[in-house]
Every structure is written in structure tokens, then in C-alpha cells.
Design an enzyme around this catalytic site. Structure first.
Site, PDB file in Angstrom:
ATOM      1  N   CYS A 182       7.462   2.944  16.604  1.00  0.00           N
ATOM      2  CA  CYS A 182       8.140   1.731  17.071  1.00  0.00           C
ATOM      3  C   CYS A 182       7.129   0.753  17.655  1.00  0.00           C
ATOM      4  CB  CYS A 182       9.192   2.092  18.116  1.00  0.00           C
ATOM      5  SG  CYS A 182      10.108   0.657  18.757  1.00  0.00           S
ATOM      6  N   GLY A 220     -17.194  10.316  -0.823  1.00  0.00           N
ATOM      7  CA  GLY A 220     -16.804   8.923  -0.699  1.00  0.00           C
ATOM      8  C   GLY A 220     -16.726   8.399   0.714  1.00  0.00           C
ATOM      9  N   CYS A 275       9.513   2.338  22.323  1.00  0.00           N
ATOM     10  CA  CYS A 275      10.786   2.631  22.992  1.00  0.00           C
ATOM     11  C   CYS A 275      10.961   4.113  23.296  1.00  0.00           C
ATOM     12  CB  CYS A 275      11.951   2.139  22.136  1.00  0.00           C
ATOM     13  SG  CYS A 275      12.241   3.141  20.649  1.00  0.00           S
ATOM     14  N   ARG A 312       0.825  -1.214   0.000  1.00  0.00           N
ATOM     15  CA  ARG A 312       0.000   0.000   0.000  1.00  0.00           C
ATOM     16  C   ARG A 312       0.855   1.257   0.000  1.00  0.00           C
ATOM     17  NH1 ARG A 312      -4.324  -0.290   4.705  1.00  0.00           N
ATOM     18  NH2 ARG A 312      -5.013   1.646   3.732  1.00  0.00           N
ATOM     19  N   HIS A 367      -7.246   8.880  11.179  1.00  0.00           N
ATOM     20  CA  HIS A 367      -6.742   7.516  11.346  1.00  0.00           C
ATOM     21  C   HIS A 367      -5.242   7.411  11.132  1.00  0.00           C
ATOM     22  CE1 HIS A 367     -11.001   5.707  10.477  1.00  0.00           C
ATOM     23  NE2 HIS A 367     -10.887   6.240  11.684  1.00  0.00           N
ATOM     24  N   ASN A 376      -8.722   8.831   5.389  1.00  0.00           N
ATOM     25  CA  ASN A 376      -7.747   8.221   4.495  1.00  0.00           C
ATOM     26  C   ASN A 376      -6.339   8.375   5.052  1.00  0.00           C
ATOM     27  OD1 ASN A 376      -9.915   7.722   2.830  1.00  0.00           O
ATOM     28  ND2 ASN A 376      -9.528   9.463   1.495  1.00  0.00           N
ATOM     29  N   VAL A 377      -5.520   7.361   4.820  1.00  0.00           N
ATOM     30  CA  VAL A 377      -4.147   7.363   5.322  1.00  0.00           C
ATOM     31  C   VAL A 377      -3.144   7.506   4.190  1.00  0.00           C
ATOM     32  CG1 VAL A 377      -4.807   5.926   7.291  1.00  0.00           C
ATOM     33  CG2 VAL A 377      -3.931   4.819   5.221  1.00  0.00           C
ATOM     34  N   ASP A 378      -3.620   7.833   2.974  1.00  0.00           N
ATOM     35  CA  ASP A 378      -2.781   7.769   1.782  1.00  0.00           C
ATOM     36  C   ASP A 378      -1.969   9.022   1.502  1.00  0.00           C
ATOM     37  OD1 ASP A 378      -4.791   9.518   0.784  1.00  0.00           O
ATOM     38  OD2 ASP A 378      -5.884   7.845  -0.128  1.00  0.00           O
ATOM     39  N   CYS A 414      15.846   2.285  18.602  1.00  0.00           N
ATOM     40  CA  CYS A 414      16.221   1.035  19.277  1.00  0.00           C
ATOM     41  C   CYS A 414      16.561  -0.092  18.310  1.00  0.00           C
ATOM     42  CB  CYS A 414      15.106   0.584  20.221  1.00  0.00           C
ATOM     43  SG  CYS A 414      13.628  -0.058  19.380  1.00  0.00           S
TER      44      CYS A 414
END
Length: 272
Positions: free
Chosen positions: A136, A215, A140, A78, A128, A111-113, A171
């Protein structure tokens, strides 16, 4: 539907500020899958159909600990897809509308795009998270960092990632996307919260607001609810959705078509 387009154009013309609320359907005209239902997901990713794996099963943070090659196979693919995808012309139309408004334009999206940022939008609230940022797995203390230099080698036959997998610069342990997944108690929401705080301040200051929702489905109704709440005072919601276009209590305008088609038609009306 001509009357609905005319009503929507009037809402947009008279507004002093523009709020864009976008769900996964916004990216369909750019060629991105919206993962609507198992069949839609499997059409986009045939290897997962052969494996019988559903989207909700893959978007599970536990895979990063239990089977990191499987987890990064999905998210690595993705990440590459979103990097290679150009935002469709509707993004430019929305940005241009916002530039004419005294109160400007803001975006609220699930949307995370990263498509809105790529299209030149500055004020984007990603509720989101973003696939273009990492955290991480071991918490950490490294916080959240950009994934700009991350490249994941994915075997497209098995949809599994080949080592080396993305790692924490602090880390050296395994990294994961800074995305809110299903049942995710380990997501670091600091970056998204800062965006949401800025968005809330903008919304409180906005006057004569037009809300364009694109959408956003009912399965995960976060974006629809935000659009309805933001437009409740003036009933200035323009809902663009080919599958679930209904507007509750008549509080807005419904356009049952795709994002690019609707925005192109509205832009023509506004410039006629």
C-alpha cells in the site's frame, strides 16, 4: 577460452553446493531488456525516448503519488511482459546442476521478474523485491500481498496506465509494486528480508561451494559483491558476463559470453 571453460567445469563438478547470483543480464536470452544505459532502455521502450524519460527517472517511487498513471504505465507494462516471458533453457541447466549437489542450490538475485521461481527454483533471495507482489502506498498496515489478479491496462502509445489502477485490499488506496526503487524510503522489505535470512542460513551451512554469477554488472554491484564474498574462501567463482567479465585478483573464472551460451557449453562438458 577453452581452458576457462574447462576450469569452470572442474569447479562445478567438484562442488557440493551451488549458489547462483544473477543480475539483469540473466534474462536477456529470454528476450527481456536489461536497461543497460539510456540508449538500451529507450530501444526497449521507444515511447520513453520520445518523452526523454530515463529508467532512473521512471523507477522513482515519488511518481506513484505525483503521477500514478505514469508510474503504473511503466510497472504495469513490465508486469505483463514478465508474466508472458518463459525462462530460457539456462535456468533448467542450473536447476539440474543443483539437484545433483548434496547441499542443493540457492539463488541470490537483484531481478524482480520472478523468472527463477517460474523455472522451478525454491530457494530464491530477491534482494530488490518482486514485481509480482504489492504494498500500500499509504502504509495502512496491509503489508505485502501477491499481484496474481492484478491486470494493468496500459496505453502503449503514451505508456500511461488507464484507470482503475491497482488498489490496496485493506484501505482501497493506491497500491505500488513491492520493489526497491531509486531513493526508496517507503519500500517494505519484510518479504525480501525473510528470503535473505533463509539464504544466509543456507550459505553458512554450505560446504565446497561453487558460485555461478550471471549478467551482473558494475552499475549496481550488489550481485557481484555477493558472488565475490560468497566465493572468497575457495576462489570458486564462475563469472559469466559478455560486457564486464573481469575477475578481481584472479579469484575465479571469467567467461565473456551470454548466460545461455555459457551454461549450454558448460553442461556439455559436464556431461561428456
Amino acid at each position: 577460452m577453452r581452458d576457462e571453460y574447462r576450469r569452470a567445469a572442474e569447479v562445478l563438478h567438484s562442488a557440493d553446493a551451488l549458489l547462483v547470483c544473477a543480475g539483469a543480464g540473466m534474462g536477456v536470452d529470454s528476450g527481456l531488456p536489461d536497461f543497460r544505459g539510456d540508449e538500451g532502455f529507450w530501444r526497449a521502450y521507444p515511447p520513453y525516448a520520445r518523452l526523454g524519460l530515463r529508467f532512473v527517472e521512471l523507477a522513482d517511487p515519488d511518481h506513484f503519488a505525483d503521477d500514478p498513471e505514469l508510474a503504473w504505465g511503466f510497472y504495469g507494462h513490465r508486469l505483463a511482459l514478465y508474466r508472458a516471458t518463459l525462462p530460457h533453457g539456462g535456468f533448467d541447466i542450473l536447476r539440474a546442476w543443483g539437484e545433483t549437489k548434496p547441499g542443493g542450490v540457492a539463488v541470490f538475485t537483484s531481478n524482480v521478474d520472478g523468472q527463477f521461481q517460474r523455472a522451478g527454483f525454491a530457494d530464491v533471495a530477491e534482494v530488490h523485491g518482486s514485481i509480482h507482489h504489492l504494498q500500500c502506498l499509504a502504509h495502512c498496515g496491509a503489508g505485502i500481498w501477491p499481484a496474481d489478479d492484478v491486470v494493468v491496462d496500459v496505453d502503449t502509445t503514451t505508456m500511461r496506465a488507464r484507470p482503475p489502477l491497482p488498489s490496496c485490499p485493506h484501505c482501497g488506496g493506491l497500491a505500488r509494486p513491492n520493489i526497491l526503487m531509486f531513493g526508496d524510503g517507503d519500500w517494505l522489505g519484510d518479504r525480501s528480508q525473510a528470503q535473505l535470512d533463509a539464504y544466509t542460513a543456507w550459505l553458512r551451512a554450505a560446504r565446497s561451494l561453487a558460485v555461478v554469477e550471471l549478467g551482473a554488472g558494475l552499475a549496481v554491484p550488489t550481485v557481484r559483491r555477493q558472488a565475490e564474498l560468497a566465493s572468497a574462501a575457495g576462489g570458486t567463482l564462475v563469472r559469466i558476463n559478455p560486457r564486464e567479465p573481469q575477475v578481481r585478483h584472479g579469484r575465479g573464472v571469467s567467461l565473456p559470453v551470454g548466460a545461455l551460451e555459457a551454461l549450454t557449453a558448460l553442461d556439455a562438458l559436464l556431461n561428456s
